[in-house]
Every structure is written in structure tokens, then in C-alpha cells.
Design a protein around this motif. Structure first.
Motif, PDB file in Angstrom:
ATOM      1  N   UNK A   1      31.610 -20.066 -27.531  1.00  0.00           N
ATOM      2  CA  UNK A   1      32.466 -21.249 -27.698  1.00  0.00           C
ATOM      3  C   UNK A   1      32.135 -21.972 -28.990  1.00  0.00           C
ATOM      4  N   UNK A   2      30.989 -21.630 -29.593  1.00  0.00           N
ATOM      5  CA  UNK A   2      30.583 -22.367 -30.792  1.00  0.00           C
ATOM      6  C   UNK A   2      31.583 -22.212 -31.935  1.00  0.00           C
ATOM      7  N   UNK A   3      32.328 -21.094 -31.949  1.00  0.00           N
ATOM      8  CA  UNK A   3      33.245 -20.910 -33.088  1.00  0.00           C
ATOM      9  C   UNK A   3      34.418 -21.884 -33.049  1.00  0.00           C
ATOM     10  N   UNK A   4      34.621 -22.553 -31.904  1.00  0.00           N
ATOM     11  CA  UNK A   4      35.684 -23.555 -31.833  1.00  0.00           C
ATOM     12  C   UNK A   4      35.229 -24.909 -32.353  1.00  0.00           C
ATOM     13  N   UNK A   5      33.951 -25.013 -32.723  1.00  0.00           N
ATOM     14  CA  UNK A   5      33.404 -26.315 -33.081  1.00  0.00           C
ATOM     15  C   UNK A   5      33.367 -26.477 -34.593  1.00  0.00           C
ATOM     16  N   UNK A   6      33.874 -27.614 -35.079  1.00  0.00           N
ATOM     17  CA  UNK A   6      33.714 -27.876 -36.506  1.00  0.00           C
ATOM     18  C   UNK A   6      32.717 -29.015 -36.680  1.00  0.00           C
ATOM     19  N   UNK A   7      31.874 -28.873 -37.676  1.00  0.00           N
ATOM     20  CA  UNK A   7      30.794 -29.834 -37.902  1.00  0.00           C
ATOM     21  C   UNK A   7      31.009 -30.560 -39.213  1.00  0.00           C
ATOM     22  N   UNK A   8      30.540 -31.792 -39.257  1.00  0.00           N
ATOM     23  CA  UNK A   8      30.584 -32.547 -40.501  1.00  0.00           C
ATOM     24  C   UNK A   8      29.232 -33.220 -40.664  1.00  0.00           C
ATOM     25  N   UNK A   9      28.565 -32.926 -41.768  1.00  0.00           N
ATOM     26  CA  UNK A   9      27.273 -33.558 -41.994  1.00  0.00           C
ATOM     27  C   UNK A   9      27.491 -34.862 -42.739  1.00  0.00           C
ATOM     28  N   UNK A  10      26.877 -35.911 -42.224  1.00  0.00           N
ATOM     29  CA  UNK A  10      27.064 -37.249 -42.784  1.00  0.00           C
ATOM     30  C   UNK A  10      25.664 -37.768 -43.061  1.00  0.00           C
ATOM     31  N   UNK A  11      25.538 -38.718 -43.946  1.00  0.00           N
ATOM     32  CA  UNK A  11      24.165 -39.098 -44.311  1.00  0.00           C
ATOM     33  C   UNK A  11      23.642 -40.218 -43.417  1.00  0.00           C
ATOM     34  N   UNK A  12      23.984 -40.170 -42.139  1.00  0.00           N
ATOM     35  CA  UNK A  12      23.469 -41.188 -41.222  1.00  0.00           C
ATOM     36  C   UNK A  12      23.367 -40.649 -39.807  1.00  0.00           C
ATOM     37  N   UNK A  13      22.407 -41.194 -39.075  1.00  0.00           N
ATOM     38  CA  UNK A  13      22.269 -40.829 -37.666  1.00  0.00           C
ATOM     39  C   UNK A  13      23.410 -41.469 -36.888  1.00  0.00           C
ATOM     40  N   UNK A  14      24.067 -40.674 -36.054  1.00  0.00           N
ATOM     41  CA  UNK A  14      25.244 -41.157 -35.334  1.00  0.00           C
ATOM     42  C   UNK A  14      24.844 -41.606 -33.932  1.00  0.00           C
ATOM     43  N   UNK A  15      25.125 -42.885 -33.619  1.00  0.00           N
ATOM     44  CA  UNK A  15      24.763 -43.400 -32.300  1.00  0.00           C
ATOM     45  C   UNK A  15      25.942 -43.396 -31.337  1.00  0.00           C
ATOM     46  N   UNK A  16      27.189 -43.455 -31.848  1.00  0.00           N
ATOM     47  CA  UNK A  16      28.354 -43.477 -30.967  1.00  0.00           C
ATOM     48  C   UNK A  16      29.526 -42.714 -31.574  1.00  0.00           C
ATOM     49  N   UNK A  17      30.230 -41.980 -30.713  1.00  0.00           N
ATOM     50  CA  UNK A  17      31.474 -41.307 -31.124  1.00  0.00           C
ATOM     51  C   UNK A  17      32.531 -41.634 -30.076  1.00  0.00           C
ATOM     52  N   UNK A  18      33.736 -42.015 -30.515  1.00  0.00           N
ATOM     53  CA  UNK A  18      34.797 -42.381 -29.573  1.00  0.00           C
ATOM     54  C   UNK A  18      36.161 -41.907 -30.087  1.00  0.00           C
ATOM     55  N   UNK A  19      36.906 -41.225 -29.228  1.00  0.00           N
ATOM     56  CA  UNK A  19      38.285 -40.883 -29.571  1.00  0.00           C
ATOM     57  C   UNK A  19      39.144 -42.136 -29.573  1.00  0.00           C
ATOM     58  N   UNK A  20      40.059 -42.218 -30.528  1.00  0.00           N
ATOM     59  CA  UNK A  20      41.068 -43.262 -30.442  1.00  0.00           C
ATOM     60  C   UNK A  20      41.988 -42.922 -29.276  1.00  0.00           C
ATOM     61  N   UNK A  21      42.278 -43.902 -28.395  1.00  0.00           N
ATOM     62  CA  UNK A  21      43.129 -43.573 -27.254  1.00  0.00           C
ATOM     63  C   UNK A  21      44.506 -43.131 -27.723  1.00  0.00           C
ATOM     64  N   UNK A  22      45.126 -42.248 -26.927  1.00  0.00           N
ATOM     65  CA  UNK A  22      46.477 -41.809 -27.258  1.00  0.00           C
ATOM     66  C   UNK A  22      47.470 -42.780 -26.655  1.00  0.00           C
ATOM     67  N   UNK A  23      48.635 -42.931 -27.306  1.00  0.00           N
ATOM     68  CA  UNK A  23      49.660 -43.785 -26.698  1.00  0.00           C
ATOM     69  C   UNK A  23      50.075 -43.199 -25.344  1.00  0.00           C
ATOM     70  N   UNK A  24      50.533 -44.046 -24.417  1.00  0.00           N
ATOM     71  CA  UNK A  24      50.927 -43.536 -23.099  1.00  0.00           C
ATOM     72  C   UNK A  24      51.943 -42.408 -23.259  1.00  0.00           C
ATOM     73  N   UNK A  25      51.825 -41.389 -22.426  1.00  0.00           N
ATOM     74  CA  UNK A  25      52.767 -40.263 -22.407  1.00  0.00           C
ATOM     75  C   UNK A  25      52.729 -39.403 -23.675  1.00  0.00           C
TER      76      UNK A  25
END
Length: 375
Positions: free
Chosen positions: A1-25
Motif C-alpha cells: 500500500x506504500x506506493x499509494x502514499x505521497x510524501x512531502x518533506x517540510x522543514x518542521x516537525x508536524x504536530x497536527x494534520x486536518x482535512x478541510x471538510x467537504x461541502x455537504x453532498x
């Protein structure tokens, strides 16, 4: 399943990740997410696009990597964050301040919309060093609830300058996380292994119910409520165990599942497919708990003190989950557990799931997106 994953290296430790909610429907998969960082000299809130949707391989697999749309400096470590709506994000800081940031999509910028300075504090709000970390935030627009190291619970409204309600000594220990149980009730977890329910309609500053882990009072770090069966609650804590609670009965978890080898930082039921649950840990792993496996052949029983009671769920769609999460031993021939990141060594601090997509962030200064969770 790892081949479905895309990574982005950023110069900071990430404490939170959140999807923007989708509009209803909305039918499309989520396309934007936010991250917050910690333990850096210059912490930031960032908005990312998942990347070029057109950029797929021959078999429809996805090749793009997330790209930064905009970011803004944040004072203190980002302890928690939640989208309030499509444009606004509420962020909890280690300084005790709670800020609403607005994402302006017309010109891709972020700005601070509103700030409650030192919503959490140890001595008094006015001393320069009195801030106490705001550890958790949950939103149900326009309402925002925050908890902190100071044992306080605040109820804010996005359109009001002052707190609607503050429970000053809600807890004598650190509150680590909060979520809504219903629109008027919240659940908190604390550093001595307790899960508490608070009814915000009540004027008294006491919890309406207290549940606790037996024995060692292991600190609980995270909590999530089942999206359809509101009496089912999952928590995770310092010992890496996953606890499942049925708040209609007893004061202890209905099941304790051996999970991670170190602190569990977040637990999330999949919002639309809660047979699936996800947990991440300091030990560098991210687990997918799948209770949908061959549950259909099994009768639905809720085991309670040796006698089995047939239990029919209210929603036919999720009948399976009732039997699975609340059985004495959910792992017994009805659960598959997969570590989605086998070789990670540094802490996975945060994850979020929406539709077929998973996003997570780590102390290895990277964010990862998996767009085909159920492929």
C-alpha cells in the motif's frame, strides 16, 4: 500500500494534520488539508493542496506530491487544530491562546481572524508568564470548546469576543483532549485516566458522568466518538492501549486492546465508515483497525456479564460495528489490524481520515497523503 502514499518533506516537525471538510453532498475526495507545527523556532499553520489530480499513472495511481498554498507564523507550538468551516481553522497554542485563522481562497493567504489571548492560564490571565497550554479544541460551528493544562474548559462562539462559558476548575489534572458527544454535551480525557461527560446546558460545574481506567491511572491523550453509535467512544493514552467505552453502562472500558508500544497521540473513527478506526503513536506506527471483515456471518451480540443479549442497531448500515467494537474481545476473528507505515522510527503525531484519504504528520519533518485507503 506504500506506493499509494505521497510524501512531502517540510522543514518542521508536524504536530497536527486536518482535512478541510467537504461541502455537504460533495462527491469529490478531499483536496485541501492544513498542518500545524511544533518544537520549531518558527511554528507555522500551513494549507496544502494534495497535488495534481491529472498526474496519474497508467493504472490510475497517483503521483503528485502535496504542495503548499499558503502559510502563516504561529506563536507557540500548535497543540491542536480543527476546521470550523470551509474557510476558518481554530488553533490551540502551547501559550494558552486560541486563534481562528481564515484561509482566503481568492488570493491563497492566511490571516488571523480572531484571537482569545491566554484562554488557558495558570495564575491569572494578566501576568506575562501565566499562560497554560491549550491542549485540545473541538468545533461545532459557531461553537468552539477548548481544554487545557490548567484543567479549564472554555466554550466560545466564533462571533463573540468573550467566552460564553468557562468552567474554571473542571479538572484538577491536565485535560488532554475534548470532543462533542452531542451538540450540548462534551467528553474530556485527562492525565489520570479519566473520561468525563459534561452537559453544557447544566449551570453546575461538575461532570454528569465520570469513567476511569482501572488500576494505574494511565494518562489519556486522545478521544473520539463513534459517528453513528454515540454511546461508543474510543480513547488512547500513554501506554499505547486502545480503550473502547460504552457510556451507557459501567464506569470502565468494555475492551482494552493492546496497540502501540508508546504513547497513542490520536484516535479517529472513519467519519463515514466507522467499521474502520485509525490510531497513531510516538512509536512511529499508524494502525488501521478494520472490524468490517466477515462480521456479516456472525450474530450480533452484546456481551454483558456472561449473558448474551441480542442487540439490534438503529442504523442497519452499521449493524456490524455494534457487535465488533463492543464485543468482549473485538480482535477475536473479527478484526484486521494493519500498520500502514512499517518502517517509520520517529513519532507520528497526528492523522486525519476523510473519504478514501488519509493524511498524517511526523517528527521526521514530513507529511504523508494516502489517497486510496480502501484500494
Amino acid at each position: 500500500a506504500m506506493e499509494d502514499v505521497s510524501a512531502k518533506f517540510v522543514s518542521q516537525k508536524i504536530s497536527r494534520t486536518r482535512w478541510r471538510p467537504l461541502p455537504p453532498a460533495a462527491l469529490q475526495p478531499p483536496d485541501l488539508f492544513a498542518t500545524g507545527s511544533w518544537d520549531n523556532e518558527d511554528n507555522r499553520i500551513s494549507i496544502w493542496s494534495v497535488g495534481d489530480l491529472g498526474n496519474t499513472g497508467l493504472n490510475g495511481e497517483y503521483h503528485g506530491e502535496p504542495h503548499l498554498l499558503c502559510d502563516i507564523q504561529h506563536n507557540g507550538d500548535v497543540m491542536d487544530m480543527q476546521f470550523l468551516d470551509q474557510e476558518r481553522i481554530v488553533v490551540a497554542s502551547s501559550t494558552g491562546t486560541v486563534t481562528i485563522f481564515r484561509h482566503h481562497q481568492n488570493n491563497q493567504t492566511l490571516s488571523a481572524d480572531h484571537r482569545w489571548a491566554k484562554a488557558h492560564y495558570h495564575v491569572d490571565q494578566d501576568t506575562s508568564c501565566g499562560g497554560a497550554a491549550c491542549t485540545g479544541v473541538v468545533c461545532n460551528n459557531p461553537e468552539i470548546v477548548t481544554v487545557g493544562e490548567d484543567g479549564r474548559i472554555n466554550l466560545f462562539r466564533a462571533d463573540q469576543k468573550d467566552a460564553v462559558r468557562t468552567i474554571d476548575n473542571a479538572d484538577s489534572s491536565t485535560l488532554h483532549a475534548v470532543t462533542f458527544l452531542r451538540t450540548t454535551e462534551i467528553l474530556t480525557v485527562n492525565s489520570i485516566g479519566q473520561l468525563k461527560i459534561w452537559d453544557l446546558r447544566q449551570q453546575r460545574n461538575e461532570p454528569s458522568q465520570i469513567f476511569s481506567l482501572a488500576g494505574d491511572r494511565v494518562p489519556l491523550h486522545c478521544v473520539d466518538r463513534h459517528p453513528n453509535q454515540q454511546h461508543i467512544v474510543a480513547t488512547g493514552g500513554q501506554d499505547g492501549m486502545l480503550s473502547i467505552w460504552d457510556i451507557r453502562q459501567g464506569t470502565m472500558p468494555v475492551s482494552l486492546l493492546n496497540a502501540h508500544e508508546a504513547e497513542m497521540w490520536e484516535v479517529h473513527f472513519h467519519p463515514s465508515d466507522p467499521d474502520h478506526l485509525f490510531t497513531c503513536s510516538e512509536d512511529g506506527s499508524l494502525w488501521h483497525w478494520d472490524t468490517s471483515a466477515n462480521v456479516s456471518e456472525k450474530p450480533s451480540f452484546l456481551h454483558q456479564g456472561g449473558r448474551s443479549t441480542a442487540y439490534l442497531s438503529h442504523s442497519t448500515m452499521n449493524q456490524s460495528v455494534v457487535s465488533a467494537w463492543l464485543s468482549n474481545d473485538p480482535t477475536k476473528d473479527r478484526m484486521e489490524i494493519t500498520n500502514l507505515i512499517p518502517n517509520q522510527t520517529l513519532s507520528v503525531n497526528s492523522l486525519d481520515v476523510l473519504g478514501p484519504c488519509l493524511v498524517y504528520g511526523t517528527d521526521a519533518e514530513a507529511i504523508y497523503v494516502n489517497r486510496q485507503l480502501f484500494a
